[in-house]
Structure formats: C-alpha cells, structure tokens
Design a protein around this motif. Structure first.
Motif, PDB file in Angstrom:
ATOM      1  N   ARG A  64      64.287  25.204 -10.204  1.00 20.29           N
ATOM      2  CA  ARG A  64      63.860  24.139  -9.285  1.00 20.29           C
ATOM      3  C   ARG A  64      63.697  24.631  -7.849  1.00 20.29           C
ATOM      4  O   ARG A  64      62.970  24.027  -7.068  1.00 20.29           O
ATOM      5  CB  ARG A  64      64.849  22.975  -9.336  1.00 20.29           C
ATOM      6  N   HIS A  65      64.367  25.723  -7.499  1.00 20.38           N
ATOM      7  CA  HIS A  65      64.214  26.245  -6.137  1.00 20.38           C
ATOM      8  C   HIS A  65      62.764  26.655  -5.868  1.00 20.38           C
ATOM      9  O   HIS A  65      62.310  26.599  -4.713  1.00 20.38           O
ATOM     10  CB  HIS A  65      65.139  27.444  -5.926  1.00 20.38           C
ATOM     11  N   VAL A  66      62.049  27.080  -6.897  1.00 25.67           N
ATOM     12  CA  VAL A  66      60.658  27.493  -6.710  1.00 25.67           C
ATOM     13  C   VAL A  66      59.831  26.323  -6.211  1.00 25.67           C
ATOM     14  O   VAL A  66      59.132  26.405  -5.187  1.00 25.67           O
ATOM     15  CB  VAL A  66      60.075  28.052  -8.028  1.00 25.67           C
ATOM     16  N   LEU A  67      59.895  25.204  -6.913  1.00 23.42           N
ATOM     17  CA  LEU A  67      59.112  24.035  -6.529  1.00 23.42           C
ATOM     18  C   LEU A  67      59.669  23.382  -5.266  1.00 23.42           C
ATOM     19  O   LEU A  67      58.903  22.949  -4.392  1.00 23.42           O
ATOM     20  CB  LEU A  67      59.080  23.022  -7.669  1.00 23.42           C
ATOM     21  N   ASN A  68      60.997  23.327  -5.145  1.00 17.65           N
ATOM     22  CA  ASN A  68      61.594  22.749  -3.935  1.00 17.65           C
ATOM     23  C   ASN A  68      61.133  23.503  -2.691  1.00 17.65           C
ATOM     24  O   ASN A  68      60.833  22.909  -1.647  1.00 17.65           O
ATOM     25  CB  ASN A  68      63.112  22.771  -4.023  1.00 17.65           C
ATOM     26  N   GLY A  69      61.097  24.836  -2.801  1.00 10.57           N
ATOM     27  CA  GLY A  69      60.660  25.651  -1.669  1.00 10.57           C
ATOM     28  C   GLY A  69      59.208  25.415  -1.318  1.00 10.57           C
ATOM     29  O   GLY A  69      58.836  25.377  -0.133  1.00 10.57           O
ATOM     30  N   LEU A  70      58.366  25.256  -2.335  1.00  3.97           N
ATOM     31  CA  LEU A  70      56.964  24.969  -2.078  1.00  3.97           C
ATOM     32  C   LEU A  70      56.812  23.602  -1.409  1.00  3.97           C
ATOM     33  O   LEU A  70      56.040  23.459  -0.442  1.00  3.97           O
ATOM     34  CB  LEU A  70      56.168  24.994  -3.381  1.00  3.97           C
ATOM     35  N   LEU A  71      57.554  22.607  -1.896  1.00  2.00           N
ATOM     36  CA  LEU A  71      57.470  21.268  -1.311  1.00  2.00           C
ATOM     37  C   LEU A  71      57.962  21.266   0.136  1.00  2.00           C
ATOM     38  O   LEU A  71      57.418  20.554   0.989  1.00  2.00           O
ATOM     39  CB  LEU A  71      58.281  20.270  -2.144  1.00  2.00           C
ATOM     40  N   ALA A  72      58.979  22.068   0.412  1.00  4.20           N
ATOM     41  CA  ALA A  72      59.446  22.182   1.797  1.00  4.20           C
ATOM     42  C   ALA A  72      58.360  22.788   2.675  1.00  4.20           C
ATOM     43  O   ALA A  72      58.145  22.355   3.819  1.00  4.20           O
ATOM     44  CB  ALA A  72      60.720  23.033   1.842  1.00  4.20           C
ATOM     45  N   ASP A  73      57.663  23.794   2.142  1.00  4.89           N
ATOM     46  CA  ASP A  73      56.574  24.432   2.896  1.00  4.89           C
ATOM     47  C   ASP A  73      55.434  23.451   3.142  1.00  4.89           C
ATOM     48  O   ASP A  73      54.713  23.559   4.131  1.00  4.89           O
ATOM     49  CB  ASP A  73      56.057  25.643   2.117  1.00  4.89           C
ATOM     50  N   LEU A  74      55.303  22.454   2.237  1.00  5.36           N
ATOM     51  CA  LEU A  74      54.264  21.427   2.379  1.00  5.36           C
ATOM     52  C   LEU A  74      54.765  20.209   3.154  1.00  5.36           C
ATOM     53  O   LEU A  74      54.072  19.194   3.226  1.00  5.36           O
ATOM     54  CB  LEU A  74      53.797  20.984   0.980  1.00  5.36           C
ATOM     55  N   HIS A  75      55.974  20.321   3.719  1.00  8.03           N
ATOM     56  CA  HIS A  75      56.599  19.236   4.493  1.00  8.03           C
ATOM     57  C   HIS A  75      56.785  17.985   3.642  1.00  8.03           C
ATOM     58  O   HIS A  75      56.579  16.855   4.102  1.00  8.03           O
ATOM     59  CB  HIS A  75      55.768  18.912   5.746  1.00  8.03           C
ATOM     60  N   LEU A  76      57.197  18.191   2.392  1.00 10.76           N
ATOM     61  CA  LEU A  76      57.451  17.088   1.473  1.00 10.76           C
ATOM     62  C   LEU A  76      58.907  17.062   1.012  1.00 10.76           C
ATOM     63  O   LEU A  76      59.216  16.589  -0.079  1.00 10.76           O
ATOM     64  CB  LEU A  76      56.516  17.198   0.249  1.00 10.76           C
ATOM     65  N   ASP A  77      59.817  17.570   1.879  1.00 14.01           N
ATOM     66  CA  ASP A  77      61.237  17.627   1.526  1.00 14.01           C
ATOM     67  C   ASP A  77      61.788  16.258   1.144  1.00 14.01           C
ATOM     68  O   ASP A  77      62.676  16.153   0.285  1.00 14.01           O
ATOM     69  CB  ASP A  77      62.074  18.160   2.706  1.00 14.01           C
ATOM     70  N   ASP A  78      61.273  15.207   1.765  1.00  7.04           N
ATOM     71  CA  ASP A  78      61.814  13.862   1.546  1.00  7.04           C
ATOM     72  C   ASP A  78      61.281  13.217   0.267  1.00  7.04           C
ATOM     73  O   ASP A  78      61.663  12.106  -0.079  1.00  7.04           O
ATOM     74  CB  ASP A  78      61.480  12.962   2.743  1.00  7.04           C
ATOM     75  N   ARG A  79      60.394  13.907  -0.436  1.00  4.62           N
ATOM     76  CA  ARG A  79      59.815  13.329  -1.655  1.00  4.62           C
ATOM     77  C   ARG A  79      60.036  14.214  -2.879  1.00  4.62           C
ATOM     78  O   ARG A  79      59.314  14.128  -3.859  1.00  4.62           O
ATOM     79  CB  ARG A  79      58.317  13.079  -1.440  1.00  4.62           C
ATOM     80  N   ILE A  80      61.026  15.091  -2.806  1.00  4.19           N
ATOM     81  CA  ILE A  80      61.249  16.040  -3.900  1.00  4.19           C
ATOM     82  C   ILE A  80      61.541  15.315  -5.218  1.00  4.19           C
ATOM     83  O   ILE A  80      60.951  15.633  -6.258  1.00  4.19           O
ATOM     84  CB  ILE A  80      62.400  17.012  -3.546  1.00  4.19           C
ATOM     85  N   ILE A  81      62.452  14.342  -5.193  1.00  2.00           N
ATOM     86  CA  ILE A  81      62.844  13.660  -6.439  1.00  2.00           C
ATOM     87  C   ILE A  81      61.667  12.942  -7.095  1.00  2.00           C
ATOM     88  O   ILE A  81      61.399  13.131  -8.286  1.00  2.00           O
ATOM     89  CB  ILE A  81      64.022  12.710  -6.196  1.00  2.00           C
ATOM     90  N   PRO A  82      60.910  12.080  -6.362  1.00  5.98           N
ATOM     91  CA  PRO A  82      59.771  11.430  -7.024  1.00  5.98           C
ATOM     92  C   PRO A  82      58.700  12.409  -7.494  1.00  5.98           C
ATOM     93  O   PRO A  82      58.045  12.178  -8.516  1.00  5.98           O
ATOM     94  CB  PRO A  82      59.228  10.466  -5.965  1.00  5.98           C
ATOM     95  N   VAL A  83      58.530  13.520  -6.773  1.00  5.10           N
ATOM     96  CA  VAL A  83      57.556  14.532  -7.208  1.00  5.10           C
ATOM     97  C   VAL A  83      58.010  15.171  -8.517  1.00  5.10           C
ATOM     98  O   VAL A  83      57.218  15.332  -9.464  1.00  5.10           O
ATOM     99  CB  VAL A  83      57.356  15.608  -6.116  1.00  5.10           C
ATOM    100  N   LEU A  84      59.282  15.516  -8.587  1.00  8.62           N
ATOM    101  CA  LEU A  84      59.807  16.120  -9.814  1.00  8.62           C
ATOM    102  C   LEU A  84      59.704  15.158 -10.992  1.00  8.62           C
ATOM    103  O   LEU A  84      59.366  15.564 -12.110  1.00  8.62           O
ATOM    104  CB  LEU A  84      61.264  16.547  -9.606  1.00  8.62           C
ATOM    105  N   ARG A  85      59.994  13.887 -10.756  1.00 12.66           N
ATOM    106  CA  ARG A  85      59.909  12.896 -11.832  1.00 12.66           C
ATOM    107  C   ARG A  85      58.482  12.778 -12.345  1.00 12.66           C
ATOM    108  O   ARG A  85      58.249  12.636 -13.542  1.00 12.66           O
ATOM    109  CB  ARG A  85      60.400  11.533 -11.340  1.00 12.66           C
ATOM    110  N   ALA A  86      57.534  12.830 -11.435  1.00 10.08           N
ATOM    111  CA  ALA A  86      56.131  12.750 -11.843  1.00 10.08           C
ATOM    112  C   ALA A  86      55.725  13.989 -12.637  1.00 10.08           C
ATOM    113  O   ALA A  86      55.079  13.886 -13.684  1.00 10.08           O
ATOM    114  CB  ALA A  86      55.238  12.586 -10.614  1.00 10.08           C
ATOM    115  N   LEU A  87      56.107  15.160 -12.154  1.00  2.00           N
ATOM    116  CA  LEU A  87      55.728  16.401 -12.831  1.00  2.00           C
ATOM    117  C   LEU A  87      56.364  16.509 -14.215  1.00  2.00           C
ATOM    118  O   LEU A  87      55.776  17.115 -15.124  1.00  2.00           O
ATOM    119  CB  LEU A  87      56.141  17.603 -11.976  1.00  2.00           C
ATOM    120  N   ASP A  88      57.536  15.924 -14.391  1.00  2.00           N
ATOM    121  CA  ASP A  88      58.204  15.971 -15.690  1.00  2.00           C
ATOM    122  C   ASP A  88      57.414  15.231 -16.769  1.00  2.00           C
ATOM    123  O   ASP A  88      57.634  15.440 -17.959  1.00  2.00           O
ATOM    124  CB  ASP A  88      59.610  15.373 -15.571  1.00  2.00           C
ATOM    125  N   LYS A  89      56.474  14.383 -16.354  1.00  2.00           N
ATOM    126  CA  LYS A  89      55.681  13.603 -17.312  1.00  2.00           C
ATOM    127  C   LYS A  89      54.345  14.257 -17.646  1.00  2.00           C
ATOM    128  O   LYS A  89      53.511  13.653 -18.317  1.00  2.00           O
ATOM    129  CB  LYS A  89      55.420  12.201 -16.747  1.00  2.00           C
TER     130      LYS A  89
END
Length: 432
Positions: A167-192
């Motif tokens: 998860r650090h791989v995707l979390n790090g990318l989301l941080a680089d995209l300034h989406l730190d505050d949306r990590i959980i909903p993004v992960l939930r969407a990608l899991d589907k």
C-alpha cells in the motif's frame, strides 16, 4: 394427529456440509494446521460474537454494512465477527502480559458477512488465519506469503497465483498527487476494479474528487503487469516518485519477493489493494487460475496500527487467511475434487450377538488404535448390514460368532476368515 410439515431449507448464503465434503475439508484442515505449525505458529481461539464497539469501524464502511449485529438478552450491542484479524487485535491487547512477542498464532473459525451470495461467496464461511504480532518487518511479510504458497501447493488445488502489492506504493503516489486526504475512498474504489471495471472505478474516483489527470495516473499504475516481477517493478518505478513513501514501498515489494524464495506462483500485482481499511503495507490475494470467477480464496497483509485501537502501545502485525469455503466451492464438482477415504480403514461390526457382546467387540477393535469402527446399531438381516458396509466402503466386516469365535470378511477380496477372539488383533493386522 394432523400437523403442518416444516419445509427443510437453509438460509440464502448458508450451506450444509455433506460427509464427502466434510472428509475432504478435514484433510485440508490437517494440511493447513501442519503447515502453520511447521512455521512455529501456535493455535488460539476467539469468540464468534464480540462487543459491537470492538468490531465496528475497524474494517471500513463495507465491513460495517455487511456485519450481523444485534442486541443480546442483556441489552448489549454485539456483532458476529466478519474476519479473524480484528478479534485477534483485541485478543492481543487483552492478554498481552501472557504472550511472548513476536507472537505467532493461528486461528481457524467461521466468520459472517451479509454479502450478496454467489458461487464461492457465502454469508457464513470458514477461515484459517496465521499472524505475526510484534516487532517484525519485511521478513515476516515474506513468511506470511510463503505460508500461503506452501498451503496451496500441498492441498493440490491446481494452478494458482499469490498476487502481492504494498500500500505504500499507491499511498506515496496519492501523496505526490496531493490526494492524501482521499486515500481510503480511493483504495476502496480500486479494490472493486475486477467487479465494476475501469469505467466504474473512474466514476467512483471522480465522485470523491480525484481530478481526471490523477485518475489516469492511478489507473496506469494498477495496470502495470509485466511478463516477470522485474518487468513489473521496472514499469512501476517509471510511474512513481523516485524517492519517498512510494519508492520505499516498491523496495519492500522487491525484498518480499526475494525473501519468499522467488517462487513462480508469487507475482507482483499493483492492482491488489484489499478493501479493509486497517492494512498499512504489504497486501496479497490468492487466486485459483482455473476458477477466477470465485474471486480470491485467501489474502491478507500488514496492519501496523490495529492493536493501538485497544491499548496505548500499538504493536505491528502481519497475517493472512486461507478461505477453505471458497476453495471447496471452486473445485467441488471438478476433476480436482478428490474422493477422500478415511485415514484409517473402516470396520463395520455387524449386529449378530447380544448387544453387549457386539459393543465389547467394537471397543476391542477400537482399542487397537489402527481402525475406525462402525457398530451397526440395530438388529437387521445380515444381507442388509453387508450392503450398509459396502456403501460405507468398509475394509472389513467383523461378526461375533457363537462361543469365542469371530468371522472377518475382507471386503476387497471377498474372503471370509474365522478366528478366535483372542487372535482377532493379530489376524486383522495381517490382513491389513
């Protein structure tokens, strides 16, 4: 007296277990327990029901929706456990002073989720978990993955793949995209992604405010799948920042693969994110290649903050589960579903003498410790009892004769042998 007949039926999403499946499941469970034990894990058990506050909010919105919760007779809000990991975190916090860390434990039990039933997806299902709690790093991650690979290889379920990510791989990318505050909903969407496809995921990402350019970059990352693990690592490295959390996660992926022994069935797959909120690092899922429609038959990952919900000092953890119920559903009715016989030969003791004499004869054979013994429980024609023994696939039929004589029928050869009661043990050993 007339009475209404109750229609025999099971609740949707629940299933009975027939003897043929039960014998196979027993064989699988022994392999799983032997494998867990060979890695140094000890057995524990947690209750099926927990206080609702223990369970709720730990796995995420989807887990909360699927939880069976109710008020018990004492007026307490309680719930049926939806996995074995959250109860384990409570267990560790409650019994910490009695445990040795790193704590290596396995737990086998039923869990319940109000999911939509379909092939391989039940509302009550059996899970087999192995977890390491306490100071541990990538070596523990690799060990959990290796255990999963070892179990699936030993129970011979056909070709499979253990798909790992971090998860650090995707979390790090989301941080680089300034989406730190949306990590959980993004992960939930990608899991589907495998359920609703790329278009469905794109729509959900837009709903939580992910810009189109970021959506494109995230989807490009999870689509990276090379011919080899090295190819996938190289492709991912081109899509993430060269330093920071994402790069650390990718390095952990590489190390996990190396420590797991480079087995061909363990593959790096950036699309694996796991839907439960408590995962923090390595994640993995197991898929049977001949039955992809049943989804994952096991999975797990690292959860470094879960025990901190129940105590001040948080302990790191990593673990995984083997989904017995899904595996059986995937292979039942196929050539891979074995015709399992008993581990010890079955002997049917027919009812011919006085009931007490028949019972003593059965007890005598059981005392040998080499045979399972089925005592026919009623007076019936000998032909009826022999047919029963044949259907039960008994190895021998033993009947008490007048005096101290005993007759033995070898069901495989059809031969019938008589001997004295005192010689029965020696005779059976020679015949078997």
């Amino acid at each position: 007296m007339n009475r209404d007949i109750i229609q025999p039926r099971t609740l949707r999403g629940f299933a009975d277990l027939l003897p043929s499946v039960g014998l196979y499941r027993r064989t699988m469970l022994r392999v799983i327990e032997d494998t867990f034990t060979s890695y140094g894990f000890d057995p524990i058990q947690t209750p099926a029901i927990e206080y609702l506050e223990i369970l709720k909010g730990k796995g995420g919105e989807e887990s909360d929706k699927q939880m069976f919760e109710f008020e018990d007779r004492g007026g307490r809000r309680v719930g049926l456990r939806y996995d074995l990991t959250v109860p384990l975190a409570r267990f560790v916090a409650e019994h910490q002073s009695s445990l040795t860390f790193p704590f290596r434990a396995y737990n086998i039990g039923y869990v319940w989720r109000g999911d939509r039933p379909q092939r391989g997806r039940f509302r009550e299902f059996l899970q087999c978990d192995a977890d390491i709690i306490g100071d541990s790093g990538v070596s523990a991650d690799a060990e959990i993955v290796s255990i999963a690979e070892s179990v699936l290889s030993r129970i011979d379920v056909g070709p499979f793949v253990v798909r790992i990510n971090n998860r650090h791989v995707l979390n790090g990318l989301l941080a680089d995209l300034h989406l730190d505050d949306r990590i959980i909903p993004v992960l939930r969407a990608l899991d589907k992604i495998e359920k609703i496809g790329e278009e469905g995921v794109t729509a959900e990402l837009r709903e939580v405010g992910v810009p189109d350019a970021a959506v494109e970059r995230v989807l490009a990352l999870i689509a990276c799948r090379g011919e080899t693990n090295e190819d996938t690592i190289a492709a991912v490295s081109q899509l993430i920042p060269p330093q920071g959390e994402a790069a650390t996660g990718l390095a952990e992926v590489r190390q996990t693969l190396e420590l797991a022994g480079g087995r061909g069935s363990i593959r790096f797959d950036p699309s694996i994110v796991r839907g439960l909120d408590y995962y923090t690092g390595m994640v993995y899922e197991i898929q049977l290649l001949d039955a992809p429609e049943v989804g994952s038959v096991g999975g797990g990952g690292r959860y470094d903050n879960l025990t901190g919900l129940y105590q001040r000092n948080s302990l790191s953890g990593v673990g995984g589960t083997i989904g017995i119920s899904r595996i059986i559903a995937a292979i039942e009715g196929t050539d891979r579903f074995p015709e399992v016989s008993r581990e010890r030969p079955l002997i049917v003791v027919t009812s011919g003498a006085a009931p007490t004499e028949d019972a003593r004869l059965a007890a005598l054979i059981r005392g040998m410790g080499e045979f399972d013994v089925d005592l026919y429980p009623a007076q019936a024609k000998h032909s009826v009892q022999m047919k029963y023994a044949d259907v039960r696939r008994a190895r021998f039929v033993v009947t008490r004769d007048p005096g101290d004589a005993v007759s033995i029928k070898d069901m495989s050869s059809g031969d019938r042998i008589s001997c004295r009661l005192d010689d029965l043990a020696d005779t059976l050993q020679k015949l078997s």
